[in-house]
Design a protein around this motif. Structure first.
Motif, PDB file in Angstrom:
ATOM      1  N   ASN A   6       0.796  -1.224   0.000  1.00 21.20           N
ATOM      2  CA  ASN A   6       0.000   0.000   0.000  1.00 21.20           C
ATOM      3  C   ASN A   6       0.829   1.275   0.000  1.00 21.20           C
ATOM      4  O   ASN A   6       0.285   2.376   0.165  1.00 21.20           O
ATOM      5  N   VAL A   7       2.163   1.178  -0.184  1.00 22.43           N
ATOM      6  CA  VAL A   7       3.032   2.343  -0.143  1.00 22.43           C
ATOM      7  C   VAL A   7       3.671   2.564  -1.514  1.00 22.43           C
ATOM      8  O   VAL A   7       4.237   1.633  -2.105  1.00 22.43           O
ATOM      9  N   TYR A   8       3.540   3.801  -2.017  1.00 18.61           N
ATOM     10  CA  TYR A   8       4.192   4.218  -3.257  1.00 18.61           C
ATOM     11  C   TYR A   8       5.116   5.400  -2.935  1.00 18.61           C
ATOM     12  O   TYR A   8       5.040   5.983  -1.848  1.00 18.61           O
ATOM     13  N   VAL A   9       5.965   5.753  -3.879  1.00 20.29           N
ATOM     14  CA  VAL A   9       6.873   6.893  -3.724  1.00 20.29           C
ATOM     15  C   VAL A   9       6.678   7.827  -4.910  1.00 20.29           C
ATOM     16  O   VAL A   9       6.619   7.378  -6.059  1.00 20.29           O
ATOM     17  N   GLU A  10       6.544   9.140  -4.645  1.00 16.38           N
ATOM     18  CA  GLU A  10       6.438  10.117  -5.730  1.00 16.38           C
ATOM     19  C   GLU A  10       7.627  11.073  -5.695  1.00 16.38           C
ATOM     20  O   GLU A  10       8.224  11.290  -4.648  1.00 16.38           O
ATOM     21  N   SER A  11       7.944  11.623  -6.857  1.00 14.60           N
ATOM     22  CA  SER A  11       9.205  12.353  -7.026  1.00 14.60           C
ATOM     23  C   SER A  11       9.058  13.860  -6.940  1.00 14.60           C
ATOM     24  O   SER A  11       9.887  14.594  -7.495  1.00 14.60           O
ATOM     25  N   GLY A  12       8.023  14.369  -6.273  1.00 19.61           N
ATOM     26  CA  GLY A  12       7.861  15.813  -6.155  1.00 19.61           C
ATOM     27  C   GLY A  12       9.126  16.489  -5.654  1.00 19.61           C
ATOM     28  O   GLY A  12       9.675  16.096  -4.625  1.00 19.61           O
ATOM     29  N   GLY A  13       9.591  17.502  -6.372  1.00 23.03           N
ATOM     30  CA  GLY A  13      10.772  18.249  -5.965  1.00 23.03           C
ATOM     31  C   GLY A  13      12.091  17.660  -6.409  1.00 23.03           C
ATOM     32  O   GLY A  13      13.149  18.182  -6.037  1.00 23.03           O
ATOM     33  N   ILE A  14      12.075  16.606  -7.227  1.00 19.68           N
ATOM     34  CA  ILE A  14      13.339  15.967  -7.591  1.00 19.68           C
ATOM     35  C   ILE A  14      14.217  16.906  -8.413  1.00 19.68           C
ATOM     36  O   ILE A  14      15.449  16.885  -8.295  1.00 19.68           O
ATOM     37  N   THR A  15      13.622  17.768  -9.248  1.00 18.81           N
ATOM     38  CA  THR A  15      14.446  18.703 -10.018  1.00 18.81           C
ATOM     39  C   THR A  15      15.032  19.781  -9.108  1.00 18.81           C
ATOM     40  O   THR A  15      16.114  20.320  -9.394  1.00 18.81           O
TER      41      THR A  15
END
Length: 437
Positions: A209-218
């Protein structure tokens, strides 16, 4: 692959919206100023692009960026530094239900927030709850927080969670995951990817039930800048560790587009050779569609830029080929080069007496002047510059006729001087200039 070639939907899993910033964090005010700037922890900073002069980071402007970049939908999270935006985000959700999933936020820093959280969960105006855990001193798994997660799980809401870079909250998250296996959790900021131990946050995605998102990677890789090769390598490493199907792209709009365009925040992934087409499709949209439950997605049509025209392309290719074919041989023979268009840089002493070249082809004029004065123009093949090109054929013809007239003027004004200088101090460059003009 570019945005023009897209044949799948893109979803932004981490963005922000607000009409104004007016809050206090750690005893310091944060508030909207002018020209996209904000007072931020005692310092005036460029919070959003300067053309957003009123400081309003609205859904209308975001949608315009999304449509141009061909982004189908977005998830809007919240942060303490922007102040509570619950009311505005509920309005956004009502206005564009197929384009946005929105998160509510409580002041989790204060005890007794559960009553407010319950109202937000039960009102059916929000899709999830956002917790800026990296700014939170209380445990993420204290009784009041756990009671909120329980209500979220029953109501089918997701949890958007950013963690502190020192990873002291990992055990608390593990407790939450075990206690609420049906609560969808999205870990933000790609685990604070540029800090030690970031992979420990990524490994949380081993739970179903856990995913990872890349907000702010740039933003995190801003020191290396576009095309963010380090960011792509990190995505590749995370995909190898937990599977690309557990990773989602996020932009952290609008703060990140003070340095890059919105399209640039994902097209570095499209253009990379480290990910396959299927991995890009999953990372940029399909995983988020499945995790957040987006429906009725539409891929915005491609809108051509004004610069995307065959005449402009022809002129640009010609400029490049002429620059290379003339520049390389002259460099081999250590001869002075011709200046061309706007792709020139000068030492300041050249302009000691001001700018004297006002002809129709001032680049040719200054090149001849440099040769006459026994100075040298070099060639740098690694340089990048941006040049304006005609977009219609009749403009192209007028430009070439103007340049022909300018070259005749250059010949008339400089050939005699160059010939005299050649007999005084002969050089190959002067001979080259005279026969080339």
């Amino acid at each position: 692959m570019t945005a023009k070639d897209l044949d799948f939907e893109i979803i932004d899993a981490h963005s922000h919206l607000w009409l104004s910033q007016d809050t206090v964090v750690d005893g310091k005010p944060i508030r909207t100023l002018r020209n996209g700037r904000s007072l931020f922890f005692g310092e005036e900073v460029q919070m959003i692009p300067p053309f957003m002069i009123d400081g309003r980071n609205s859904a209308d402007v975001f949608l315009s960026n999304m449509d141009y970049a061909r982004v189908s939908a977005a998830v809007v999270v919240q942060e303490f530094i922007d102040g509570p935006q619950n009311e505005y985000l509920a309005e956004v959700k009502r206005g564009w239900p197929d384009r946005f999933k929105v998160c509510a936020m409580c002041d989790f820093r204060q005890p007794g927030f559960l009553a407010d959280a319950g109202c937000l969960i039960d009102c059916d105006a929000y899709d999830g709850i956002a917790i800026p855990g990296h700014r939170l001193a209380r445990p993420l798994n204290d009784p009041e927080m756990m009671a909120m997660y329980s209500r979220m799980e029953r109501n089918g809401m997701f949890l958007s969670l950013c963690l502190h870079e020192d990873n002291h909250q990992l055990g608390e998250v593990e407790d939450i995951v075990r206690s609420f296996p049906d609560l969808k959790i999205a870990i933000g900021h790609f685990g604070m990817v540029t800090t030690p131990g970031w992979m420990d946050q990524i490994r949380l995605a081993r739970h179903p039930n856990v995913y990872v998102e890349s907000g702010g990677i740039t933003w995190l890789f801003n020191s290396e800048f576009y095309p963010f090769e380090g960011a792509v390598r990190a995505i590749r490493q995370a995909a190898d560790e937990v599977g690309v199907e557990k990773l989602m792209w996020g932009s952290d709009y609008p703060r990140t587009i003070t340095a890059i365009t919105y399209r640039m925040s994902f097209d570095f992934v499209l253009k990379s050779d480290l990910l396959t087409y299927e991995e890009k499709r999953l990372f940029l949209g399909e995983n988020a569609r499945r995790f957040y439950g987006f429906e009725n997605l539409v891929l915005p049509p491609y809108v051509k830029n004004m610069s995307e025209h065959w005449v402009a392309a022809m002129c640009g290719i010609h400029l490049h080929e002429v620059s290379v074919s003339n520049g390389r041989p002259r460099s081999v023979f250590n001869s002075s080069n011709w200046g061309r268009g706007c792709g020139m840089a000068f030492r300041s002493y050249i302009f000691h007496d001001g700018w004297k070249w006002i002809g129709l082809t001032e680049d040719a004029d200054i090149t001849m002047e440099i040769g006459i004065n026994n100075q040298k123009a070099g060639y740098c093949e690694a340089a990048e510059f941006y040049d304006e090109q005609p977009t219609h054929f009749y403009l192209y013809v007028r430009q070439r006729l103007r340049w022909s007239k300018g070259r005749l003027s250059t010949f008339w004004n400089y050939f005699g001087r160059c010939l005299k200088s050649f007999f005084h101090k002969p050089t190959w460059s002067k001979y080259d200039y005279m026969v080339s003009i």
